[in-house]
Design a protein around this motif. Structure first.
Motif, mmCIF file in Angstrom:
data_model
loop_
_atom_site.group_PDB
_atom_site.id
_atom_site.type_symbol
_atom_site.label_atom_id
_atom_site.label_comp_id
_atom_site.label_asym_id
_atom_site.label_seq_id
_atom_site.Cartn_x
_atom_site.Cartn_y
_atom_site.Cartn_z
ATOM 1 N N TRP A 154 0.809 -1.215 0.000
ATOM 2 C CA TRP A 154 0.000 0.000 0.000
ATOM 3 C C TRP A 154 0.848 1.273 0.000
ATOM 4 C CZ3 TRP A 154 -0.230 -3.844 3.722
ATOM 5 C CH2 TRP A 154 0.465 -3.603 4.912
ATOM 6 N N HIS A 155 2.178 1.126 0.111
ATOM 7 C CA HIS A 155 3.051 2.305 0.060
ATOM 8 C C HIS A 155 3.200 2.796 -1.378
ATOM 9 C CE1 HIS A 155 5.199 1.346 4.138
ATOM 10 N NE2 HIS A 155 3.952 1.734 4.279
ATOM 11 N N LEU A 156 3.185 4.075 -1.560
ATOM 12 C CA LEU A 156 3.267 4.654 -2.900
ATOM 13 C C LEU A 156 4.585 4.308 -3.587
ATOM 14 C CD1 LEU A 156 1.752 8.215 -2.297
ATOM 15 C CD2 LEU A 156 0.656 6.238 -3.379
ATOM 16 N N GLU A 157 5.670 4.095 -2.809
ATOM 17 C CA GLU A 157 6.979 3.837 -3.408
ATOM 18 C C GLU A 157 7.219 2.347 -3.656
ATOM 19 O OE1 GLU A 157 6.876 4.867 -0.044
ATOM 20 O OE2 GLU A 157 6.340 6.909 -0.637
ATOM 21 N N SER A 158 6.275 1.488 -3.344
ATOM 22 C CA SER A 158 6.497 0.048 -3.440
ATOM 23 C C SER A 158 6.475 -0.429 -4.884
ATOM 24 C CB SER A 158 5.427 -0.704 -2.650
ATOM 25 O OG SER A 158 4.155 -0.541 -3.255
ATOM 26 N N ALA A 159 7.120 -1.579 -5.112
ATOM 27 C CA ALA A 159 7.086 -2.200 -6.439
ATOM 28 C C ALA A 159 5.661 -2.554 -6.831
ATOM 29 C CB ALA A 159 7.972 -3.447 -6.443
ATOM 30 N N TYR A 160 4.860 -2.917 -5.850
ATOM 31 C CA TYR A 160 3.454 -3.265 -6.082
ATOM 32 C C TYR A 160 2.713 -2.095 -6.736
ATOM 33 C CZ TYR A 160 -1.278 -4.941 -4.907
ATOM 34 O OH TYR A 160 -2.583 -5.360 -4.960
#
Length: 561
Positions: free
Chosen positions: A251-257
């Motif tokens: 759910w983090h904006l910087e994540s690969a997801y």
């Protein structure tokens, strides 16, 4: 019969068997989605009998699957395997088979890899794909062809490499199966549609995915978009299935997801803007008047939408999400994030099934064997919702499962392992009460799954495992129970055929995917509605009133002698 002593150009004209195989191959397989050849260049070489024997054998083996000739209907797979073995023997025993500076060995290996993979010979497929990739790298196919090649040769090398890329990404939809081709090594331009080759500039995979240059006016063509989506699918597999030691809160904006989600939405919009132009009502060309390029555009249009939805299914699969969340702190997770993500996943699972089933019902038979895997992954998600507290959701998921089983049963005529997937899906569905209870709660209890249960959950989303007839999902099937599973009693019937007045329409919408009781994520717009004329992709019919053109008891000797 010593194939090594046979000349590839012993006769002055090509044999009828091979030419008919070429007709079948280019009708059913070429650029759907793999474009291993430049059609015009190949036809010129075939007419002059300049196609080497190892490639002729591999192409006949491939074409055999799509012919309806009655002589060998009961021994189709054995015929395919016989040709494939002869081709493989020629390649590995040739004194200069890997030294010639041509691409025919790569083309033959790619065809043979598909044959092995769909026959359950997993290691053979893995080895052949690896060999094809290494030889292509040795010939520097990942770089732009030099000026010493003709336009048709440059086109062929470009399509061949990117088709290998697709194949490499598809078989890599698995745990611990890293791709052989790295995106960073691909400096070759993406294939550009023939109709716009002189109108739009070439672009690379890196350029298309560059987040600093998101331009929906780009025209890379549907093949290029399919390649980009296959790249994102590969990143999705790595993120959700092969990076246990690298945990980022999705759910983090910087994540690969989140980066993958952003890329998927851009490519979906690009696919819509690049899709074939809609014909005005009443002006759609009948199927027999369609050009090959139209059919190939449709093939990649269907593929691009399928890969888009499949990536979302894997990205938000309840089991894979549960694994990721085991080691994460949820203190900063938005309150509705997990609920919205699961709703999005279920929606995309319905969209995968809708796209492929409606494409087939409109007269387009999705040929790539990877579609069976896509249907399976989507169906396992619906299987988890069979026991939903919301009766409408459970009923909807049961209907999706029934439709999926019908689809797999029908395409098993082409791909026998599709029936294996159907059996795996049935076995999985009867176990899903416990899986649903553990995985679909606010705090997923992945650690309460037994080793066997974890192996089953992994296997049904692992393309590589599903090629294995000893898949653990078959060993733990439980007795049938009452309830929504009664809908899984699917007979040998067919999916709804196209109506006579609608054979030219292929609606690729997600109308079935809006399950009651679930929220729609603002990030995803699954409503993709595209109408375009398509041709009936039935096998080549036998000649009426005449002798069959292929004599399957003597054609191999006739071709070589």
């Amino acid at each position: 019969m010593d194939l090594r002593k046979r000349s590839s150009s012993a006769a002055s004209t090509p044999d009828k068997v091979f030419l008919e195989a070429c007709d079948i191959y280019f009708r059913h397989c070429h650029n759907k989605p793999y474009g291993f050849f430049n059609a015009e260049l190949f036809q010129q070489q075939a007419a002059k009998n300049q196609v080497p024997l190892h490639l002729r054998l591999a192409l006949i083996a491939t074409a055999t699957r799509y012919s309806s000739r009655s002589q060998w209907r009961e021994r189709k797979q054995s015929t395919i395997d016989s040709y494939a073995r002869c081709s493989w023997e020629l390649i590995v025993t040739s004194p200069n088979g890997f030294d010639d500076d041509d691409v025919t060995v790569i083309q033959a290996l790619a065809l043979l890899a598909v044959i092995d993979a769909t026959a359950g010979r997993r290691r053979g497929a893995w080895v052949k794909i690896g060999m094809a990739v290494r030889i292509s790298q040795d010939l520097q196919l990942m770089l732009e062809p030099g000026s010493g090649f003709s336009n048709m040769e440059r086109d062929e090398r470009r399509h061949l490499f990117w088709s290998l890329y697709l194949l490499d990404r598809f078989v890599g939809c698995s745990f611990q199966r890293p791709p052989a081709i790295q995106d960073s090594d691909c400096r070759l331009n993406l294939p550009t549609p023939h109709y716009s080759r002189n109108l739009v500039p070439y672009t690379t995979l890196k350029g298309l995915l560059d987040e600093r240059n998101r331009d929906l006016s780009m025209r890379p063509g549907m093949f290029g978009i399919s390649i980009a989506l296959a790249s994102v699918l590969g990143r999705t597999i790595k993120c959700m299935m092969n990076e246990a030691d690298k945990i980022e809160a999705p759910w983090h904006l910087e994540s690969a997801y989140r980066a993958i989600c952003t890329d998927l939405e851009f490519l979906k919009e690009l696919a819509v803007s690049n899709s074939p132009v809609l014909a005005a009502p009443g002006q759609a060309r009948p199927p027999h008047e369609m050009q090959d390029r139209d059919r190939e555009q449709i093939a990649h249009m269907v593929l691009s939408h399928t890969l888009y939805h499949l990536s979302h299914c894997i990205l938000s699969h309840p089991y894979l999400l549960g694994l990721k969340m085991q080691s994460l702190s949820r203190s900063d997770m938005p309150p509705t994030w997990l609920e919205d993500t699961r709703a999005t996943c279920l929606m995309h699972a319905g969209s995968v099934i809708t796209v492929l089933v409606e494409a087939k019902a409109a007269g387009y038979m999705p040929v790539p064997s990877v579609y069976s895997y896509c249907i399976l992954v989507a169906s396992t998600i619906h299987a988890l919702y069979l026991h939903s507290d919301d009766m409408a959701v459970g009923q909807s998921s049961a209907e999706y499962l029934k439709t999926s089983l019908e689809y797999l049963g029908e395409v098993s005529e082409l791909w026998t392992y599709a029936q294996t997937m159907a059996s795996a899906l049935r076995s999985f569905a009867v176990q899903c009460g416990r899986y649903s209870d553990l995985l679909l709660r606010d705090e997923p209890l992945v650690d309460e799954l037994t080793t066997t249960e974890s192996a089953v959950l992994c296997s049904v989303i692992d393309y590589w495992a599903m090629m294995d007839p000893h898949n653990p999902v078959f060993d733990v099937a439980q007795p049938r129970t009452d309830g929504p599973l009664d809908l899984l009693d699917v007979g040998p019937g067919y999916l709804t055929p196209p109506t006579p007045g609608a054979v030219g329409a292929i609606p690729l919408e997600a109308a079935m995917s809006h399950s009651p009781g679930h929220k729609t994520s603002d990030l995803v717009d699954p409503d993709i509605l595209i109408h375009y004329p398509v041709s009936i992709m039935s096998p080549m019919a036998s000649e009426e009133g005449g002798s069959p053109a292929w004599d399957w008891d003597s054609e191999l000797n006739a071709m070589i002698d």
